[in-house]
Design an enzyme around this catalytic site. Structure first.
Site, PDB file in Angstrom:
ATOM      1  N   CYS A 175       0.855  -1.183   0.000  1.00  0.00           N
ATOM      2  CA  CYS A 175       0.000   0.000   0.000  1.00  0.00           C
ATOM      3  C   CYS A 175       0.891   1.232   0.000  1.00  0.00           C
ATOM      4  O   CYS A 175       1.863   1.292   0.763  1.00  0.00           O
ATOM      5  CB  CYS A 175      -0.881  -0.020   1.246  1.00  0.00           C
ATOM      6  SG  CYS A 175      -1.945   1.427   1.408  1.00  0.00           S
ATOM      7  N   HIS A 213     -10.156   1.171   1.413  1.00  0.00           N
ATOM      8  CA  HIS A 213      -9.647   2.482   1.857  1.00  0.00           C
ATOM      9  C   HIS A 213     -10.801   3.453   2.106  1.00  0.00           C
ATOM     10  O   HIS A 213     -10.751   4.275   3.023  1.00  0.00           O
ATOM     11  CB  HIS A 213      -8.741   3.094   0.777  1.00  0.00           C
ATOM     12  CG  HIS A 213      -7.290   2.753   0.909  1.00  0.00           C
ATOM     13  ND1 HIS A 213      -6.565   3.007   2.047  1.00  0.00           N
ATOM     14  CD2 HIS A 213      -6.422   2.201   0.030  1.00  0.00           C
ATOM     15  CE1 HIS A 213      -5.301   2.617   1.856  1.00  0.00           C
ATOM     16  NE2 HIS A 213      -5.193   2.115   0.649  1.00  0.00           N
ATOM     17  N   HIS A 233      -8.940  -3.640  -2.348  1.00  0.00           N
ATOM     18  CA  HIS A 233      -7.991  -2.826  -1.575  1.00  0.00           C
ATOM     19  C   HIS A 233      -8.419  -1.352  -1.576  1.00  0.00           C
ATOM     20  O   HIS A 233      -8.458  -0.714  -0.519  1.00  0.00           O
ATOM     21  CB  HIS A 233      -6.592  -3.003  -2.185  1.00  0.00           C
ATOM     22  CG  HIS A 233      -5.499  -2.233  -1.509  1.00  0.00           C
ATOM     23  ND1 HIS A 233      -4.434  -2.837  -0.887  1.00  0.00           N
ATOM     24  CD2 HIS A 233      -5.304  -0.897  -1.350  1.00  0.00           C
ATOM     25  CE1 HIS A 233      -3.636  -1.916  -0.372  1.00  0.00           C
ATOM     26  NE2 HIS A 233      -4.141  -0.722  -0.646  1.00  0.00           N
ATOM     27  N   GLU A 234      -8.750  -0.833  -2.761  1.00  0.00           N
ATOM     28  CA  GLU A 234      -9.080   0.603  -2.863  1.00  0.00           C
ATOM     29  C   GLU A 234     -10.444   0.910  -2.244  1.00  0.00           C
ATOM     30  O   GLU A 234     -10.614   1.936  -1.587  1.00  0.00           O
ATOM     31  CB  GLU A 234      -9.020   1.068  -4.322  1.00  0.00           C
ATOM     32  CG  GLU A 234      -7.669   0.883  -4.998  1.00  0.00           C
ATOM     33  CD  GLU A 234      -6.490   1.426  -4.223  1.00  0.00           C
ATOM     34  OE1 GLU A 234      -6.646   2.425  -3.481  1.00  0.00           O
ATOM     35  OE2 GLU A 234      -5.394   0.842  -4.327  1.00  0.00           O
TER      36      GLU A 234
END
Ligand code: ZN
Length: 218
Positions: A129, A175, A171-172
């Protein structure tokens, strides 16, 4: 408490983004430990006028490319909006591409994305990351997800994503919910970039699992 001066013609978020963009070039990246990465984000609902949104997206793309990374979420530049960008030219050897499903992903913008698993299969690989520089860890993620949301023009997204792009999407999107990949990682797999390059660059993390002592999904 807001003073009357805070409630000017333009909302603070707009000013914040204008300020970020004023410097030109790639945006400074926020690193783990900054609360903005943990707060979650507000859905994008026109808070930035179209021209400013377009400039913000351009800046996210430039920042992602320069880092370099394959995805970037707005909180990583300190902006609490539900927006992320992805792009992966996938310049990896054939055996890595095959093992990880790392197919090229053209540049795209996710606005208000969400995902849900498709099927029960999970895939475990090292990932890193831009907000946790110098480290990578193995995360077992859904092998395929249904991605919903909009693009930067407000067009509906609803598609099934697999392979490495599914990992990037998860993953995004995480966030945007204040979740870092380390929250989902096999923490015993945590490896510095140097250790990773020296020891764990095999296409799959089986040797790392054996020697570091963590589980991989079946
Ligand atoms: Zn990240």
């Amino acid at each position: 408490m807001a003073s009357p001066a805070d409630r000017a013609d333009r909302p603070p978020l707009t000013e914040r983004v204008e300020e970020l963009l004023a410097a030109g070039g790639p945006l400074p990246l926020v690193e783990a430990g900054d609360p903005v990465l943990r707060r979650g984000t507000e859905p994008y609902d026109g808070q930035l006028p179209p021209a400013l949104l377009a400039r913000f997206v351009d800046a996210l793309r430039l920042t992602m490319r320069m880092a370099p990374g394959v995805g970037l979420a707005a909180p990583q530049v300190g902006v609490g909006l539900r927006i992320a960008v992805l792009e992966d030219p996938a310049p990896v050897p054939e055996e890595v591409a095959v093992a990880r499903g790392r197919v090229p992903q053209p540049f795209r913008v996710l606005v208000n994305p969400s995902y849900e698993p498709v099927g029960a299969e999970r895939a475990a690989f090292f990932e890193g990351c831009l907000s946790v520089p110098g480290w990578q860890a193995v995360v077992a993620r859904h092998a395929a997800v249904r991605l919903t949301g909009q693009d930067e023009y407000g067009r509906t997204l609803d598609e099934v994503v697999g392979g490495w792009p599914a990992r990037i999407v998860q993953h995004e999107t995480d966030h945007l919910d204040g979740v870092l990949y380390l929250d989902r990682a096999e923490i015993r797999s945590l490896s510095s970039s140097r250790a990773l390059a020296e020891r764990w660059n095999a296409p799959t993390p089986h040797a790392a699992a054996r020697e570091l002592g963590f589980e991989l999904p079946e």
